[in-house]
Design an enzyme around this catalytic site. Structure first.
Site, PDB file in Angstrom:
ATOM      1  N   GLU A 170     -53.192  86.503  62.034  1.00  0.00           N
ATOM      2  CA  GLU A 170     -54.285  86.245  61.103  1.00  0.00           C
ATOM      3  C   GLU A 170     -54.659  84.767  61.169  1.00  0.00           C
ATOM      4  O   GLU A 170     -54.029  83.935  60.493  1.00  0.00           O
ATOM      5  CB  GLU A 170     -53.861  86.592  59.672  1.00  0.00           C
ATOM      6  CG  GLU A 170     -53.434  88.026  59.494  1.00  0.00           C
ATOM      7  CD  GLU A 170     -53.479  88.424  58.021  1.00  0.00           C
ATOM      8  OE1 GLU A 170     -54.337  89.231  57.665  1.00  0.00           O
ATOM      9  OE2 GLU A 170     -52.668  87.897  57.242  1.00  0.00           O
ATOM     10  N   GLY A 176     -60.633  85.697  54.475  1.00  0.00           N
ATOM     11  CA  GLY A 176     -61.431  85.592  53.262  1.00  0.00           C
ATOM     12  C   GLY A 176     -62.680  84.731  53.419  1.00  0.00           C
ATOM     13  O   GLY A 176     -63.315  84.363  52.442  1.00  0.00           O
TER      14      GLY A 176
END
Ligand code: PGA
Length: 251
Positions: A170, A176
């Site tokens: 990630e 986000g």
């Protein structure tokens, strides 16, 4: 190898909201879930029990904790033990999530202790790794991933059942932010993770699932999941609604 479609609900949802979302997800995805896919939901600790109840007896649907501590019990205020997650019906636990590392301040050694202890306690563990944007700009992606893998998996036995260990790549700059890594960045990082794990664990590591996470949504999931060495996804924002996560699960 089954693809693992994982949701991380972070610090969202009361028990009632978690139950409703889990029920909606089952309604939309359970009957059409392909044989070669598994679904994991990691709700806040307070909702593990209700989501476990909703998923109980449904093949291919699992529950996990978002983190845990490396002791069985003791005076560790605010922490939770792997055995307590198992007791709530969880099969999985995350370690080293970017928000644990960069918001809460966990280091590689702590992440490594948790990963090994979780596996030894009977959880399946998803070790999360990923570089900051500054590290990518400085050409340090491989150095960072190698360090996070070597320290994060330092005490994992060589003969670990590969079905019980996953790594989630990630990139921190894609979490986000709506900014998803491009196919080339994902391919390069996942190939490097595979190569490093084979160096550490031998051929066994070809069976360890490598998930991608960072702004995965219904519109980009099919393309990402089809890439080489992408054995699943870990989804934050787009997993909070049953409707959008079910589209990801079935993409
Ligand atoms: P995101 O989060 O899908 O909202 O980018 C991913 C994650 O934190 O695992």
């Amino acid at each position: 190898m089954k693809k693992l479609m994982a949701a991380n609900w972070k610090m969202y949802k009361t028990r009632e909201e978690a139950k409703a979302t889990a029920e909606e997800l089952l309604k939309l995805a359970a009957s059409s879930l392909p044989e070669d896919r598994e679904v994991l939901v990691c709700p806040p600790f307070t909702s593990l029990g209700v989501v476990s109840e909703v998923f109980s007896g449904v093949p291919g649907f699992f529950v996990g904790g978002q983190d845990f501590y490396f002791r069985e019990e003791g005076a560790f205020t605010g922490e939770i033990a792997p055995g307590m997650l198992l007791d709530q019906g969880a099969h999985f636990g995350l370690t080293g999530h970017s928000e644990r590392r960069h918001v809460i301040g966990e280091g590689d050694e702590l992440v490594g202790k948790k990963t090994a202890f979780g596996l030894a306690s009977g959880l399946s563990v998803i070790l999360c790794i990923g570089e900051l944007i500054e590290e990518r700009r400085a050409g340090r992606v491989e150095e960072v991933l190698e360090r996070q893998l070597r320290l994060g998996l330092a005490d994992v036995p060589n003969d670990i059942d590969p079905e019980r260990l996953c790594v989630a790549y990630e990139p921190v700059w894609a979490i986000g932010t709506g900014e998803v890594a491009g196919p080339r960045e994902i391919l390069e990082a996942h190939a490097f993770v595979r190569k490093t794990m084979v160096a550490m664990f031998g051929d066994n590591a070809n069976e360890i699932r490598i998930l991608y996470g960072g702004s995965v949504k219904p519109s980009n999931c099919a393309e990402i999941i089809a890439l080489d060495n992408v054995d699943g996804v870990l989804v934050g924002g787009a997993s909070l609604q049953g409707e959008s996560f079910s589209q990801i699960v079935l993409a």
